[in-house]
Design an enzyme around this catalytic site. Structure first.
Site, short mmCIF file in Angstrom:
data_model
loop_
_atom_site.label_atom_id
_atom_site.label_comp_id
_atom_site.label_asym_id
_atom_site.label_seq_id
_atom_site.Cartn_x
_atom_site.Cartn_y
_atom_site.Cartn_z
N ARG A 13 0.88 -1.20 0.01
CA ARG A 13 0.01 -0.10 0.12
C ARG A 13 0.72 1.14 0.04
O ARG A 13 1.83 1.50 0.79
CB ARG A 13 -1.07 0.24 1.27
CG ARG A 13 -2.04 -1.11 1.40
CD ARG A 13 -2.97 -0.61 2.30
NE ARG A 13 -2.42 -0.05 3.45
CZ ARG A 13 -3.38 0.00 4.66
NH1 ARG A 13 -4.75 0.18 4.25
NH2 ARG A 13 -2.86 0.60 5.67
N THR B 262 -1.12 7.45 -0.84
CA THR B 262 -2.35 7.33 -1.57
C THR B 262 -3.04 6.12 -0.97
O THR B 262 -4.52 6.14 -1.37
CB THR B 262 -2.10 6.92 -2.86
OG1 THR B 262 -1.49 5.80 -2.98
CG2 THR B 262 -1.33 8.10 -3.77
C1 PRP Z 1 -1.16 -5.07 4.56
C2 PRP Z 1 -1.85 -6.38 4.32
C3 PRP Z 1 -2.77 -6.30 3.01
C4 PRP Z 1 -3.05 -4.61 3.12
C5 PRP Z 1 -4.36 -4.60 3.41
O1 PRP Z 1 -0.05 -5.35 3.36
O2 PRP Z 1 -1.21 -7.35 4.58
O3 PRP Z 1 -2.05 -6.71 2.08
O4 PRP Z 1 -2.21 -4.19 3.99
O5 PRP Z 1 -4.90 -3.11 3.39
P1 PRP Z 1 -5.86 -2.88 2.43
O6 PRP Z 1 -7.09 -3.63 2.44
O7 PRP Z 1 -6.03 -1.32 2.49
O8 PRP Z 1 -5.12 -2.86 0.77
P2 PRP Z 1 1.00 -3.97 3.30
O9 PRP Z 1 0.49 -3.14 2.20
O10 PRP Z 1 1.42 -3.32 4.61
O11 PRP Z 1 2.34 -4.63 2.75
P3 PRP Z 1 3.18 -5.86 3.63
O12 PRP Z 1 2.53 -7.12 3.46
O13 PRP Z 1 4.45 -5.76 2.63
O14 PRP Z 1 3.36 -5.70 4.87
N1 URA Z 2 -2.52 -3.45 6.95
C1 URA Z 2 -1.92 -4.24 7.80
O1 URA Z 2 -0.90 -4.78 8.28
N2 URA Z 2 -2.74 -3.69 9.02
C2 URA Z 2 -3.87 -2.93 9.02
O2 URA Z 2 -4.46 -2.58 10.12
C3 URA Z 2 -4.38 -2.31 7.78
C4 URA Z 2 -3.48 -2.80 6.67
#
Ligand code: PRP
Ligand code: URA
Length: 209
Positions: free
Chosen positions: A104, A108
């Protein structure tokens, strides 16, 4: 409209409470996520079709049931989805694993794709997309769209914690994808983190910040 299955098995709920606790370190967090994933895999695969085959026990021949139909694929959304793969593979050792790398954008909050490697036959498999967190739903929606574009037609989404916003987002965009989840929390905060949630799942799994 897709269905939402809340997995309220006592073992799943107990382990969920442990991973929410900020004092749970990465080693225990990883073990608990794996155990929860295995328990969830048991429920998620409840509708796999069976067929009758003949086998021979040491005593006599008999008709018995074995899995039939489409093969399964597990698709973790990197990084945090990786923590759920081993639990699923424990119960589905023959499943193929595809990877979709998304993060993410902190400004944004939109998902940014950085990696994708899927089994070549996704169109012939029941695919299970795994990611611990369903927050805005942006990552899950992008991952599901991605594998649909590659021809996938049978997809389930499995998450540990979600919130109403994320569930609605996936249901609106992908009404054919059922959602399996251990808890539906209250809401998102201003940074799109789930309240009360468990914090950043990727950081807690891998000990980063
Ligand atoms: C986290 C989680 C999801 C996403 C959820 O990943 O594992 O993939 O956020 O958020 P959303 O529903 O708003 O898209 P993150 O983007 O933090 O990446 P990571 O797994 O590399 O930590
Ligand atoms: N991604 C995470 O890892 N935790 C949250 O609470 C939301 C997005």
């Amino acid at each position: 409209m897709s269905k939402v299955f809340e997995m309220n098995h006592p073992l799943i709920q107990h382990k969920l409470s442990l991973i929410r606790d900020k004092n749970t370190g990465s080693k225990e967090f990883r073990e608990l996520v794996k155990e929860m994933s295995m328990l969830m895999a048991f429920e998620v695969t409840r509708d796999l079709p069976l067929e009758e085959v003949e086998i021979e026990t040491p005593i006599c021949k008999m008709m018995t049931k074995v899995l039939s139909g489409r093969k399964v694929g597990i698709v973790p959304i990197l990084r945090a989805g990786l923590g759920m793969v081993d639990g699923f593979l424990n119960l589905l050792p023959a499943a193929k694993v595809g990877h979709i790398g998304l993060y993410r954008d902190p400004q944004t909050l939109e998902p940014v794709e950085y990696y994708c490697k899927l089994p070549t036959d996704v169109n012939e498999r029941d695919l299970i997309v795994v990611d611990p967190m369903l927050a805005t739903g942006g990552s899950a929606n992008a991952a599901i769209q991605f594998i649909k574009n590659k021809g996938a037609a049978s997809i389930k989404l499995v998450c540990l914690i979600g919130c109403p916003e994320g569930i609605a987002a996936v249901q609106n965009t992908h009404p054919d994808v059922d959602i399996y989840i251990a808890a539906i929390d209250e809401k998102l905060n201003d940074h799109a983190y789930i309240i009360p949630g468990l914090g950043d799942a990727g950081d807690r799994l891998f000990g980063t910040k």
